[in-house]
Design a protein around this motif. Sequence first.
Motif, short mmCIF file in Angstrom:
data_model
loop_
_atom_site.label_atom_id
_atom_site.label_comp_id
_atom_site.label_asym_id
_atom_site.label_seq_id
_atom_site.Cartn_x
_atom_site.Cartn_y
_atom_site.Cartn_z
N GLY A 54 0.78 -1.21 0.00
CA GLY A 54 0.00 0.00 0.00
C GLY A 54 0.82 1.26 0.00
N ALA A 55 0.26 2.31 0.61
CA ALA A 55 0.93 3.60 0.63
C ALA A 55 0.61 4.31 1.93
N GLY A 73 5.13 4.83 -1.07
CA GLY A 73 4.64 3.50 -1.40
C GLY A 73 5.80 2.55 -1.58
N ASN A 75 7.14 -1.68 -2.21
CA ASN A 75 6.87 -3.07 -2.57
C ASN A 75 8.21 -3.76 -2.77
#
Length: 226
Positions: A54-55, A73, A75
């Motif tokens: 997510g962020a 954000g 990942n």
Amino acid sequence: MKKVLLTAAAVMTFGLMSAQEETTSAYKPVKGTIATEVALIGGLNNADFDLNSGALKFRYFLKDDMALRLGLGLNSNKTEDVNNANPANIETEIRKNSNTLLNLGIEKHFAGSERLSTYAGADLLIGFNGASYEYTENGYSYEEDASDLNGNNASTSFGVRVLTGADYYITKKVFLGVEAGLNFMSEKAKDNTITETGSPTVTTTGGKSGGFTTSVVGGVRIGFQF
């Protein structure tokens, strides 16, 4: 596209709610307020607060109706496959890829209602993508430092985002929100260095993507004021 339409519908719903409420507020932020929020991955029915998908966003209100915003954000993934069918020659593959997106922007908030705050804004976007691949077995190795061989390549990106959204305060200092926007991004691939046992090191030059690419973003968020 379905998620974008649902986000737009939620914004419209909040807008209709605002017509039935008072315009003065004891809920909404004022000058000097700091707020933070996190995106709800999977939506309300299957919410996930994992920052890896997510962020996280922060706001500082310069005025009652104007806020600076900072977002992050993240990942990151790593996969490791080991083939030990032959104990005398164990094969190992390691793939890594990561994505980081920073945004710095501004929001203009509108009158809304006692609990509803609608806004429009813009972000400056900076992105970093990492990727690498490594294969080893007895006496042999093969490595790429900017590709994981699965279509993910290391790169940097730069762009802007235009956006609109709405926050609805379910209680004092706590809100649910929706946001939708358009990203305009330009990307430059990093040089990729290939190292292989018994072969000279080879570097392939990265290239810049042609022009700007456009993508639609949207999501549901939950946040609170400090």
